[in-house]
Motif scaffolding. Structure first.
Motif, PDB file in Angstrom:
ATOM      1  N   VAL A  69       0.839  -1.205   0.000  1.00  0.00           N
ATOM      2  CA  VAL A  69       0.000   0.000   0.000  1.00  0.00           C
ATOM      3  C   VAL A  69       0.872   1.253   0.000  1.00  0.00           C
ATOM      4  N   THR A  70       1.944   1.216   0.784  1.00  0.00           N
ATOM      5  CA  THR A  70       2.813   2.393   0.870  1.00  0.00           C
ATOM      6  C   THR A  70       3.470   2.687  -0.483  1.00  0.00           C
ATOM      7  N   VAL A  71       4.011   1.646  -1.105  1.00  0.00           N
ATOM      8  CA  VAL A  71       4.641   1.848  -2.407  1.00  0.00           C
ATOM      9  C   VAL A  71       3.606   2.280  -3.441  1.00  0.00           C
ATOM     10  N   TRP A  72       2.468   1.588  -3.433  1.00  0.00           N
ATOM     11  CA  TRP A  72       1.392   1.867  -4.385  1.00  0.00           C
ATOM     12  C   TRP A  72       0.873   3.301  -4.217  1.00  0.00           C
ATOM     13  N   SER A  73       0.900   3.807  -2.978  1.00  0.00           N
ATOM     14  CA  SER A  73       0.347   5.140  -2.734  1.00  0.00           C
ATOM     15  C   SER A  73       1.189   6.218  -3.431  1.00  0.00           C
ATOM     16  N   ARG A  74       2.454   5.910  -3.790  1.00  0.00           N
ATOM     17  CA  ARG A  74       3.241   6.867  -4.597  1.00  0.00           C
ATOM     18  C   ARG A  74       2.475   7.195  -5.879  1.00  0.00           C
ATOM     19  N   ALA A  75       1.838   6.166  -6.453  1.00  0.00           N
ATOM     20  CA  ALA A  75       1.096   6.367  -7.697  1.00  0.00           C
ATOM     21  C   ALA A  75      -0.354   6.790  -7.422  1.00  0.00           C
ATOM     22  N   GLU A  76      -0.989   6.145  -6.433  1.00  0.00           N
ATOM     23  CA  GLU A  76      -2.424   6.356  -6.229  1.00  0.00           C
ATOM     24  C   GLU A  76      -2.716   7.606  -5.407  1.00  0.00           C
ATOM     25  N   ALA A  77      -1.830   7.922  -4.468  1.00  0.00           N
ATOM     26  CA  ALA A  77      -2.103   9.062  -3.593  1.00  0.00           C
ATOM     27  C   ALA A  77      -0.832   9.878  -3.413  1.00  0.00           C
ATOM     28  N   PRO A  78      -0.290  10.434  -4.506  1.00  0.00           N
ATOM     29  CA  PRO A  78       0.999  11.134  -4.412  1.00  0.00           C
ATOM     30  C   PRO A  78       0.936  12.343  -3.477  1.00  0.00           C
ATOM     31  N   GLY A  79      -0.230  12.950  -3.365  1.00  0.00           N
ATOM     32  CA  GLY A  79      -0.356  14.142  -2.519  1.00  0.00           C
ATOM     33  C   GLY A  79       0.004  13.873  -1.076  1.00  0.00           C
ATOM     34  N   LEU A  80      -0.248  12.642  -0.641  1.00  0.00           N
ATOM     35  CA  LEU A  80       0.012  12.298   0.755  1.00  0.00           C
ATOM     36  C   LEU A  80       1.500  12.309   1.086  1.00  0.00           C
ATOM     37  N   TRP A  81       2.339  12.204   0.040  1.00  0.00           N
ATOM     38  CA  TRP A  81       3.786  12.116   0.282  1.00  0.00           C
ATOM     39  C   TRP A  81       4.408  13.475   0.538  1.00  0.00           C
ATOM     40  N   ASP A  82       3.654  14.554   0.191  1.00  0.00           N
ATOM     41  CA  ASP A  82       4.222  15.893   0.338  1.00  0.00           C
ATOM     42  C   ASP A  82       4.680  16.174   1.764  1.00  0.00           C
ATOM     43  N   ALA A  83       3.944  15.593   2.722  1.00  0.00           N
ATOM     44  CA  ALA A  83       4.246  15.890   4.123  1.00  0.00           C
ATOM     45  C   ALA A  83       5.564  15.261   4.573  1.00  0.00           C
ATOM     46  N   PHE A  84       6.080  14.313   3.789  1.00  0.00           N
ATOM     47  CA  PHE A  84       7.224  13.550   4.276  1.00  0.00           C
ATOM     48  C   PHE A  84       8.551  14.025   3.677  1.00  0.00           C
ATOM     49  N   GLY A  85       8.644  15.351   3.419  1.00  0.00           N
ATOM     50  CA  GLY A  85       9.892  15.922   2.940  1.00  0.00           C
ATOM     51  C   GLY A  85      10.946  15.951   4.037  1.00  0.00           C
ATOM     52  N   GLY A  86      10.542  16.295   5.250  1.00  0.00           N
ATOM     53  CA  GLY A  86      11.486  16.389   6.363  1.00  0.00           C
ATOM     54  C   GLY A  86      11.693  15.047   7.044  1.00  0.00           C
ATOM     55  N   ILE A  87      12.493  15.081   8.095  1.00  0.00           N
ATOM     56  CA  ILE A  87      12.818  13.856   8.822  1.00  0.00           C
ATOM     57  C   ILE A  87      11.721  13.526   9.832  1.00  0.00           C
ATOM     58  N   LEU A  88      11.254  14.551  10.548  1.00  0.00           N
ATOM     59  CA  LEU A  88      10.377  14.352  11.701  1.00  0.00           C
ATOM     60  C   LEU A  88       9.132  13.519  11.404  1.00  0.00           C
ATOM     61  N   PRO A  89       8.403  13.814  10.293  1.00  0.00           N
ATOM     62  CA  PRO A  89       7.174  13.041  10.047  1.00  0.00           C
ATOM     63  C   PRO A  89       7.423  11.546   9.890  1.00  0.00           C
ATOM     64  N   TRP A  90       8.652  11.176   9.556  1.00  0.00           N
ATOM     65  CA  TRP A  90       8.944   9.752   9.352  1.00  0.00           C
ATOM     66  C   TRP A  90       8.859   8.973  10.666  1.00  0.00           C
ATOM     67  N   ALA A  91       8.785   9.689  11.782  1.00  0.00           N
ATOM     68  CA  ALA A  91       8.631   9.009  13.070  1.00  0.00           C
ATOM     69  C   ALA A  91       7.393   8.110  13.055  1.00  0.00           C
ATOM     70  N   ALA A  92       6.313   8.594  12.410  1.00  0.00           N
ATOM     71  CA  ALA A  92       5.056   7.836  12.435  1.00  0.00           C
ATOM     72  C   ALA A  92       5.189   6.483  11.729  1.00  0.00           C
ATOM     73  N   PRO A  93       5.631   6.457  10.462  1.00  0.00           N
ATOM     74  CA  PRO A  93       5.787   5.133   9.834  1.00  0.00           C
ATOM     75  C   PRO A  93       6.851   4.278  10.517  1.00  0.00           C
ATOM     76  N   VAL A  94       7.863   4.922  11.120  1.00  0.00           N
ATOM     77  CA  VAL A  94       8.878   4.137  11.827  1.00  0.00           C
ATOM     78  C   VAL A  94       8.245   3.440  13.031  1.00  0.00           C
ATOM     79  N   VAL A  95       7.376   4.157  13.750  1.00  0.00           N
ATOM     80  CA  VAL A  95       6.668   3.539  14.874  1.00  0.00           C
ATOM     81  C   VAL A  95       5.839   2.351  14.382  1.00  0.00           C
ATOM     82  N   ALA A  96       5.157   2.557  13.248  1.00  0.00           N
ATOM     83  CA  ALA A  96       4.332   1.476  12.701  1.00  0.00           C
ATOM     84  C   ALA A  96       5.194   0.255  12.373  1.00  0.00           C
ATOM     85  N   ALA A  97       6.334   0.499  11.695  1.00  0.00           N
ATOM     86  CA  ALA A  97       7.198  -0.615  11.310  1.00  0.00           C
ATOM     87  C   ALA A  97       7.791  -1.295  12.539  1.00  0.00           C
ATOM     88  N   ALA A  98       8.254  -0.477  13.478  1.00  0.00           N
ATOM     89  CA  ALA A  98       8.840  -1.031  14.688  1.00  0.00           C
ATOM     90  C   ALA A  98       7.805  -1.837  15.462  1.00  0.00           C
TER      91      ALA A  98
END
Lengths: 341, 468
Positions: A214-243
């Motif tokens: 879903v995450t990879v696919w969202s690059r194509a299906e929901a590209p707008g959602l990726w705009d927020a992840f330019g910086g480092i800080l927002p990546w905390a959320a997916p890192v928590v999910a993965a961890a």
């Protein structure tokens, strides 16, 4: 009107917290219900499954009711557009939740084999359907939906069933399965706990694969959602999910139920946070046509948001306090007594 | 049938079916608190009996509450699904009480119901009492927020319309609008009465059948006092409510009372053929009226003028026949209920209640009366509000979702009606079963104690001829 950005952001966050709270708490109820027919085979085992969520499922479902109310109050247009736009899906969820709610109470009140078998199926179906459809709804919000000039849904029912949305539906079902299995490992013993452990492995593995897809696919299906992840800080959320997912996997291997439950819960919370970060400042992105439904454009008046914030600040700590007390009071393995389901 | 008609039918079916269950459970929750309190305080040394009584009525409550919860979610969601235009228009005001209901009431009742049901053996006696209290407080608080939301639709206040959306300007004016308090009192009095009548009818039935006597005889007086106060309270609060409607919703009042022409010294109609939407085709038939009574009851003046429907354009009239019929039958049932309970209260005071088989049978037959009256009363309130969804501000026809096709509403209506028929039948079946089983068996001798206070099925035993 002078609108207060802080209030609007606070309510975006609060609606998100309520939805995440629902997903974590009723998530394990749904996950238990989904595997009801497989993990529990005898009448005794099925009673154990139902009683593992018996004292708490009703309170857990209130998170959904409150999230619905909060969305209605804070962002009325979003509530109106999504609920009317996803009409048939909503009605299916409602029918399923009705069945699930009554099946536990009804099943326990009579002994006939066919009677109990029928409510077992209702309980199971009433859990599977919402577990998938909640994800499908999220998938559609991620992709964005076609909106008309009035901000209403301009698509069809079939339009909601895109492959991407269905994949998110499978993801939500898998993570709920993992969550429910971890709960059962905590609450049950013997053969049931063993089967729940195997279901946990399946749920975590499926969730991991689907989440990556879903995450990879969202690059194509929901590209707008990726705009927020330019910086480092927002990546905390997916890192928590993965961890969380990773920790849950290891904990299940080590047969550490509490840790596994903590892991799957963090995974759910991390995924919801990722979604929230991606969506902000929109609530429902527009696809193909129309203007997105943004926080600023759909928020209620400052007065309403202020009054509700006071209600939430006074009320939610109380709710969390007595809910915690109840979970502690009922901790430990399920024991069937004469007052059980 | 178009989308609007289908959506109206779906809403009416859903609310009527849903309201059936909370109207019983609010009263039962209060009764359970009383029984739990009597258990904890060991009233007359009968803690054991009150324990079994509270446990039994908690099981009945749980069964009823489950169906109420299940159907209540549909209520909250269908504003968005079927009434999206309405939701967008009023969300700023109407959504807040629904959210507050969740946070301040629904969490409380749902969480503590879990404690009450599953913690009986696990948690202490005082905890159980406290859980029962919290469940009851939760049900009463739930009603506060629901009545605030619905009353704002009846008598909107504390808002202004900006860009086609209602905006809150004064929270307290909106929450405590003209009809909030009268309607809360009336609704809660009615719900307490409904629960009390159920407990009373079941207990009376047990007494007549001489089954589960210790529990039945412990519950019956409690339920009777509650039912008597409730039935009286319904008239007191109904009076407040009617006066408020006359002042703030005159067209609705005229429809309910069946008044066409504005006049002074208006009589109260006790019985008449239902009125029609067409003033030229007034029903000609026998009527029973009390001269000038309506003017007096409404405004405290025998000659006070009351506006008739002629004052309002025909498109603003409510469906008069339904408003009139539901209202008058509600009052009729209320009168009947108060009558039965007045006799009951007298017999209880006389301490002859258990020797009145005729009255006990009447109490059994009266069991569903408040529930029916509540349905009629709610229909009066909601149908009488038409054609408005927000009285005087937004028409119901303008509130319906624009994007949902009629076929989908028809489909969901079929689905929901099917679910309700299933739920209703299973609930009735299980209620019969549970009531047949009754409370946990009494300890040796508990049911026989004081048996001579009971109504006799046969003439009193003849004196033993050998004794002479």
């Amino acid at each position: 009107m002078a609108e207060n950005d802080f209030l609007q952001a606070a309510w975006f966050l609060l609606v998100g917290v309520l939805l995440a709270g629902y997903a974590v708490l009723d998530g394990f109820d749904l996950g238990v219900g989904m595997q009801h027919l497989v993990t529990a085979r005898t009448d005794e085992e099925r009673r154990i499954l139902m009683n593992s969520i018996g004292p708490v499922w009703d309170g857990n479902e209130v998170w959904l009711i409150t999230a619905g109310g909060a969305l209605f109050a804070a962002f009325p247009k979003v509530y109106a557009t999504t609920f009317s736009g996803f009409y048939l899906a909503m009605m299916l969820i409602l029918a399923a939740l009705i069945l699930r709610a009554v099946s536990m109470e009804f099943r326990s009140k009579a002994e006939g084999r066919r009677w109990r078998a029928a409510w077992d199926v209702a309980f199971s179906a009433g859990s599977v359907v919402p577990a998938i459809l909640f994800g499908v709804a999220i998938g559609n919000v991620m992709r964005g939906i076609p909106l008309d000039a009035n901000g209403d849904y301009a698509g069809t029912f079939a339009g909601l069933l895109s492959p991407f949305a269905l994949a998110v539906g499978l993801l939500s079902a898998s993570i709920f399965l993992a969550q429910g299995s971890a709960w059962l490992m905590l609450k049950t013993e013997g053969a049931v706990a063993g089967r729940a452990r195997r279901a946990a492995v399946a749920g975590i593995a499926a969730a991991l694969v689907l989440w990556v897809v879903v995450t990879v696919w969202s690059r194509a299906e929901a590209p707008g959602l990726w705009d927020a992840f330019g910086g480092i800080l927002p990546w905390a959320a997916p890192v928590v999910a993965a961890a969380g997912l990773g920790a849950a996997g290891l904990a299940v291997r080590a047969n550490r139920a509490g840790l596994a439950f903590l892991g799957t819960s963090s995974a759910i919370a991390g995924m919801m946070a990722t979604l929230g970060l991606g969506l902000w400042p929109e609530l429902v992105p527009a696809r193909e046509a129309g203007e997105p439904l943004t926080v600023a454009a759909t928020a209620s008046s400052d007065l309403t948001l202020t009054v509700m914030l006071i209600v939430a600040i006074v009320g939610m700590p109380l709710v969390i306090a007595y809910t915690t007390w109840v979970y502690r009071a009922f901790r430990g393995k399920v024991r069937i007594d004469e007052h059980s389901y | 049938l178009d989308v609007e008609q289908l959506a109206r039918i779906q809403f009416a079916v859903t609310i009527a079916f849903h309201f059936f269950f909370p109207s019983i459970s609010i009263g039962l929750a209060a009764l359970i608190v009383i029984l739990e309190t009597m258990r904890v305080r060991n009233v007359r040394g009968r803690a054991e009996t009150y324990d079994r009584a509270a446990s039994f009525w908690t099981r009945i409550f749980a069964l009823t509450f489950a169906v109420g919860v299940a159907t209540g979610i549909v209520m909250e969601f269908q504003f968005g699904t079927n009434w999206a235009e309405y939701s967008t228009f009023v969300g700023d005001i109407f959504g807040a009480p629904l959210a507050a209901e969740g946070i301040l009431a629904f969490f409380l009742e749902s969480t503590f119901l879990g404690v009450l049901l599953f913690g009986r053996d696990r948690l202490g006696s005082r905890v159980r009492w406290f859980a029962a209290l919290m469940v009851s407080v939760g049900t009463l608080l739930s009603a506060v927020w629901i009545i605030i939301a619905n009353s704002w639709m009846q008598t909107p206040a504390g808002f202004e319309v900006i860009d086609g959306r209602a905006r809150l300007t004064d929270f307290f004016a909106a929450a405590l609008n003209d009809s909030t308090i009268p309607r809360y009192l009336h609704t809660v009095a009615a719900a307490l009465t409904a629960g009390a009548f159920v407990a009373l009818g079941v207990s009376a039935w047990y007494v007549l059948r001489r089954r589960h006597l210790s529990v039945a005889r412990a519950v019956l007086p409690v339920a009777l006092v509650m039912a008597f106060i409730g039935a009286g309270g319904m008239f007191a609060t109904g009076d407040i409510s009617a006066k408020q409607v006359a002042v703030t919703q005159p067209a609705k009042f005229a429809g309910i009372m069946g008044i066409y022409s504005t006049a002074s010294g208006v009589p109260m109609t006790l019985w008449a053929l239902p009125p029609t939407q067409d003033p030229a085709a007034l029903p000609q038939g026998p009527e029973i009226q009390v001269a000038r009574l309506l003017s007096f009851m409404t405004f405290g003046d025998w000659n006070a003028p009351i506006q008739g429907l002629e004052e309002f354009p025909a498109p603003d009239w409510p469906p008069v026949a339904i408003s009139f019929l539901t209202y008058h039958n509600m009052v009729l049932l209320g009168t009947l209920m108060l009558l039965v309970m007045a006799f009951g209260a007298y017999y209880l005071w006389q301490r002859t209640i258990f020797r009145r088989p005729f009255w006990l049978r009447a109490a059994v037959l009266a069991t569903p009366l408040p529930i029916i009256a509540i349905q009629l009363g709610w229909a009066t309130a909601e149908v009488g509000r038409q054609p408005w969804i927000v009285y005087g501000v937004m028409r119901t026809a303008d509130g319906v979702s624009r994007v949902v096709p009629a076929e989908q509403v028809a489909l969901s209506l079929g689905l929901l009606v099917g679910m309700y028929v299933l739920l209703g039948s299973v609930w009735l079946f299980l209620m019969r079963r549970e009531l047949g089983h009754g409370p946990a068996p009494s300890p040796e001798g508990a049911d026989e104690a004081g048996l001579d206070e009971l109504p006799r099925r046969e003439p009193a035993l003849r004196p033993d001829p050998t004794a002479a």
